[in-house]
Each structure stands twice: as C-alpha cells, then as structure tokens.
Design a protein around this motif. Structure first.
Motif: not given
Length: 233
Positions: A50-52, A62-63, A66-67, A70, A75
């Motif tokens: 996961s991103s975390n 984490p942001s 995730s950015r 994206e 993924p």
C-alpha cells in the motif's frame, strides 16, 4: 562592471551580443523524490504494498507517495525511470500558461467571463462538463493570474471589467495593510507634543502643513504660518 569600473549597461550589451551568462547547472531539489526512491516505489507496487507501507519504508509522507503514483499512471502503469524523467521535465521554469496553448479552453473561459461568471464558477463548470478530459480543467487562480498578469498575453485586459470585484490588483482575502506603515511619516511627532509657544501663536515662524487630495489623482499641499495666518499652496 564593478571589477572593471565600467557602466553596467556596457557590460550587459557586451554579454548580450555573445550569448549572455551561462545559467548554473540544474540541481534536484532536496525535497524531491530521488531515482532510488522511485525505484523503491516501483518495487513496492510490484509486491502489492500500500502507499502507507511504501511511505513508511522511505520515511516519506503517504500523500507524497500517493500523488507520485497517481500522476504517473497509477499502480499498474507506474515505472520509476519514466516517472523520474517526467518530474525532471516538469520542474523546468518558466512554465507556459495553461491557457496559452489550449485555444478551445481559452475561448470557453473568455465567453463565460463575458457572461459575468466568476472564475470559481468557470473552474467548477469545466470539471463537470469535461469529467474525463483533464486538459480542459483549470483552477480559478489560473484564470485570475491570466487576467491580472498581462505579460502572459492570454486573456485580454478588457475581460477584467466583467469581474464582480472590479479590483485593479489581485490580492488575498486575508491581505491587510497592518504592520506595513504605508503612508506613515517616519519618526513623526504628535501634534499634542508641540510647545506652548506654538499653541498660543505668540511667536512667528511656526508652520502647519496639510495635504488635500482630490479627484483624478490631484493633490494640494498647504502651509499655514500660525501667527500671521499666511497661507502657501
């Protein structure tokens, strides 16, 4: 110019004829993700992390992870080398305005402004009208900057007349002039502190000054001699 004891203009013209001064080599920002970190992201995605979890392994927010995923295809399509090349290209400055090379988007924004639409309304309408095509999305701040920064040459200055605020300058909602001391006289002495001889007009030679401001940026400075009442404009 200081070292040669010459005028700055002379040195500038000489450099301009020969290509100017070479810019310093580009450097990666210390806050940006490194190629090694992007490779670790790619390996983490391959392992279905996961991103975390990826963020924790890299000691990143984490942001941020995730950015990064994206903006580079998600993924499944994420590739470290391509993501790093995209980031290096995106960091180039100056950037072209979003409206400068999108004629259709520019025409839509101009037409909505003429209909008295606010930039925030235009931004929201574009997202609803073109939910998939992100090239037709635009923030309201970009519209404001295209209007107020005429050097961009994108939207005509006449369109500012259709804005509801009719401001000449763009500023933040919470912007205030407090603490800036604009128009204040430095080391001014309060009128309450003037000597008694000035107050009773017994001694000539003391003057009072004032400024009268009128329309069309017109001003008159007045000087009044307190004893004789002689006035100078």
């Amino acid at each position: 110019s200081r070292a040669l004891e010459r005028e700055v203009g002379s040195v500038h013209r000489m450099l301009a004829k020969r290509g100017g001064i070479a810019p310093p080599p580009r450097k990666r920002s210390p806050r940006a993700l490194t190629p090694e970190e992007r490779e670790a992201i790619s390996r983490g995605l391959s392992a279905n992390w996961s991103s975390n979890r990826i963020a924790a392994s890299l000691n990143r927010a984490p942001s941020t992870i995730s950015r990064e995923i994206e903006r580079n295809g998600g993924p499944i399509k994420y590739r470290a080398q391509q993501a790093d090349a995209n980031a290096w290209k995106s960091a180039l400055r100056p950037k072209a305005c979003a409206l400068s090379n999108r004629a259709r988007l520019r025409m839509l924004v101009a037409s909505k402004l003429k209909q008295q639409w606010a930039p925030a309304q235009i931004s929201g309408w574009l997202k609803r009208q073109f939910p998939v095509n992100k090239l037709m999305h635009l923030s309201h701040e970009t519209i404001y900057r295209s209007l107020y920064v005429q050097a961009r040459g994108v939207l005509k200055k006449e369109l500012m007349e259709h804005l509801r605020t009719h401001r000449v300058m763009r500023r933040a909602k919470k912007a205030t002039g407090s603490g800036q001391n604009r128009g204040a006289i430095i080391d001014a002495v309060s009128i309450s502190e003037r000597p008694a001889e000035v107050e009773d007009r017994a001694v000539p030679g003391h003057w009072e000054g004032d400024l009268i401001s009128g329309s069309n940026n017109s001003h008159i400075a007045t000087l009044v001699e307190r004893q004789s009442r002689f006035v100078m404009l």
